[in-house]
Design a protein around this motif. Structure first.
Motif, short mmCIF file in Angstrom:
data_model
loop_
_atom_site.label_atom_id
_atom_site.label_comp_id
_atom_site.label_asym_id
_atom_site.label_seq_id
_atom_site.Cartn_x
_atom_site.Cartn_y
_atom_site.Cartn_z
N GLY A 26 32.68 30.24 31.54
CA GLY A 26 33.27 30.26 30.11
C GLY A 26 33.57 31.65 30.16
O GLY A 26 33.85 32.16 28.74
N ALA A 27 33.95 32.50 31.09
CA ALA A 27 34.35 33.81 31.03
C ALA A 27 36.01 33.77 30.48
O ALA A 27 36.70 32.80 31.00
CB ALA A 27 34.30 34.49 32.21
N THR A 28 36.19 34.59 29.49
CA THR A 28 37.62 34.53 28.99
C THR A 28 38.46 35.65 29.22
O THR A 28 39.98 35.57 29.07
CB THR A 28 37.56 34.50 27.34
N SER A 29 37.97 36.61 29.92
CA SER A 29 38.95 37.70 30.39
C SER A 29 38.33 38.29 31.86
O SER A 29 37.22 38.90 31.71
CB SER A 29 38.68 39.03 29.56
N VAL A 30 39.05 37.93 32.81
CA VAL A 30 38.66 38.29 34.10
C VAL A 30 39.68 39.20 34.90
O VAL A 30 40.92 38.57 34.79
CB VAL A 30 38.29 37.26 35.09
N GLY A 31 39.52 40.32 35.45
CA GLY A 31 40.35 41.14 36.25
C GLY A 31 40.11 41.64 37.46
O GLY A 31 39.18 40.95 38.33
N THR A 32 40.34 42.93 37.67
CA THR A 32 39.86 43.63 38.79
C THR A 32 39.63 45.13 38.58
O THR A 32 40.08 45.46 37.44
CB THR A 32 40.77 43.20 40.04
N ALA A 33 39.38 45.94 39.49
CA ALA A 33 39.22 47.27 39.31
C ALA A 33 39.60 48.00 40.70
O ALA A 33 38.59 47.85 41.73
CB ALA A 33 37.85 47.85 39.05
N ASN A 34 40.84 48.44 40.97
CA ASN A 34 41.10 49.04 42.25
C ASN A 34 41.43 50.62 42.31
O ASN A 34 41.98 50.97 41.34
CB ASN A 34 42.45 48.47 42.80
N ASN A 35 40.94 51.12 43.06
CA ASN A 35 41.10 52.63 43.35
C ASN A 35 42.68 52.56 44.03
O ASN A 35 43.17 52.07 45.02
CB ASN A 35 40.30 53.42 44.18
N HIS A 36 43.65 53.34 43.15
CA HIS A 36 45.12 53.70 43.75
C HIS A 36 45.41 54.97 43.75
O HIS A 36 44.99 55.90 42.76
CB HIS A 36 45.90 52.82 42.91
N SER A 37 46.10 55.33 44.59
CA SER A 37 46.46 56.96 44.55
C SER A 37 48.10 56.76 45.06
O SER A 37 48.66 56.19 45.61
CB SER A 37 45.88 57.61 45.83
N PRO A 38 48.85 57.86 44.16
CA PRO A 38 50.17 58.10 44.73
C PRO A 38 50.20 58.76 46.10
O PRO A 38 49.32 59.62 46.43
CB PRO A 38 50.78 59.16 43.86
#
Length: 446
Positions: free
Chosen positions: A212-224
């Motif tokens: 029933g989750a309605t908002s699922v994403g991710t979290a990635n560390n990014h660097s220029p």
């Protein structure tokens, strides 16, 4: 606050993680994690420190939620401790662990704050590491089962879901160079851990949506990635540019492209486990948002003689530094967001800045206050960079400060202080810093 106004529905929050603040590592039926093992190993953590108590959030969460309510944030990004819910990483859940998070989430919701839940912030149950950890495909399957348990119990209260936090850090720091738990030194042979973490992400997205989750994403560390300039010409050499491309592939594209595009950078493919392509449809689940964690750019140059890697890391010089040895480069965040948008715009969901923060040697002064003007300058500069990226067309919907509290900062122990709230680790007294008041004032006017 001089930053340009943000949209009225912009989501403002703070972030934490379970291992860094909860403590109570042997209470409530919690099993051991790889970080419990790592911190108990001589020489792994600065000054021999550990997280057995940390910020004692396990017992003091009502006080911490009250601080968030006083701050005025709309969202709280926290993480579940996998070994608190499944002590061995598999099988029936631990009722005491589920009950703890029930109480925590209920309190957050009652305070009018939206929970943003991370399922995994590097605390693999030790029992799973003993059978291969993220080098084993089976761990991804176990993670999918764990996600189903958590989703079924908490989907009614969690606003946004993040299956794994920064899989790059687990792969590189945990398995490639051994600075973090589980402490392996495999260099490029650690790349299969990226594939199995991605598979875990895809299976978790499916399980959460089924619950029933309605908002699922991710979290990635990014660097220029900034290539070193040739000292004679002030221009990058072809070798430096190739090194920069390799590093960008390794720490940025390897973690963005499988979930966004269903593919890997060409440099990485030969290092992946056999049959990896069969899992790409599962990995590339549509996302409702993409979390970006930003701290600093990364300098790089062509590798010197004897270097087993196709690049050589370089310090980014000429900028003020945090006490966590990070250069303070706000425009790097604008650069990152704009380039990310340009590269993936057809496949990129709305972005949230799920972590951004800095550490300084904050102390309680004679007046009983904690004055941290450097942190205020840091946050003001980085929020201006976010606004500039938005003006350039990047769809950014939220910003989360790392972190609410001073906490256990992994292999560096307690010396780096990232919090808006100072924690006296002897007494556990919380003291909101000047930056807390600054952020509070910002939120009153946004």
């Amino acid at each position: 606050m001089e930053n340009p106004a943000f949209p009225p529905d912009f989501l403002w929050g703070v972030s934490t993680s379970a291992f860094q603040i909860e403590g109570a590592t042997s209470e409530g039926g919690r099993g051991p994690s790889i970080w419990d093992t790592f911190t108990a190993t001589d020489g792994k953590i600065a000054r021999g420190e550990h997280a057995n108590v940390a910020a004692d959030h396990y017992h003091r969460y009502p006080e911490d939620i009250a601080l968030m309510a006083e701050l005025g944030v709309g969202a709280y990004r926290m993480s579940f401790a996998w070994p608190r819910i499944q002590p061995d990483g598999k099988g029936s859940p631990n009722a005491e662990g589920l009950d703890f998070y029930d109480r925590l989430l209920d309190n957050v919701c009652e305070a009018g704050i939206a929970p943003v839940a991370t399922l995994y912030h590097w605390d693999t149950p030790q029992a799973l590491e003993d059978t291969g950890g993220w080098l084993a495909r089976d761990t991804a399957k176990r993670f999918g089962e764990y996600a189903a348990i958590v989703g079924e119990r908490f989907a009614d209260r969690v606003k946004m879901w993040i299956p794994l936090n920064e899989p790059m850090v687990m792969s590189i720091y945990g398995y490639a160079i051994g600075e973090y738990a589980p402490g392996q030194f495999l260099l490029l042979d650690a790349i299969p851990t990226a594939q199995y973490q991605h598979l875990a992400h895809g299976l978790a997205v499916q399980a959460l949506r089924a619950a029933g989750a309605t908002s699922v994403g991710t979290a990635n560390n990014h660097s220029p990635i900034w290539a070193a300039a040739d000292s004679n010409t002030d221009e990058d050499t072809d070798e430096d540019a190739a090194a920069a491309d390799w590093l960008d592939a390794l720490i940025n594209r390897t973690y963005a492209e499988p979930v966004l595009l269903g593919s890997y950078p060409e440099q990485i493919v030969e290092h992946l486990p056999a049959g990896f392509a069969d899992d790409l449809p599962t990995i590339a689940q549509p996302l409702d948002f993409y979390g970006v964690n930003y701290y600093e750019p990364q300098g790089v140059a062509a590798p010197g003689e004897g270097n087993p890697l196709p690049f050589e890391l370089q310090a980014v010089e000429g900028y003020p530094m945090t006490t966590n040895d990070s250069p303070i480069v706000p425009h790097g965040l604008r650069e990152l967001l704009v380039s990310f948008h340009d590269r993936y715009r057809e496949h990129l969901p709305p972005i949230h800045i799920t972590e951004n923060g800095c550490s300084f040697a904050d102390e309680v002064g004679a007046d009983g206050a904690v004055h941290d003007p450097e942190r205020i300058d840091f946050l003001e500069g980085h929020l201006a960079a976010v606004r500039q990226a938005m003006d350039a067309g990047v769809d950014v919907r939220g910003y989360f400060v790392w972190s609410l509290l001073d906490n256990f900062e992994w292999s560096k122990g307690y010396a780096p202080r990232f919090g808006l709230v100072h924690v006296d680790y002897e007494t556990q007294k919380r003291t909101p810093k000047d930056s807390f008041a600054w952020y509070q004032e910002l939120l009153r006017h946004e």
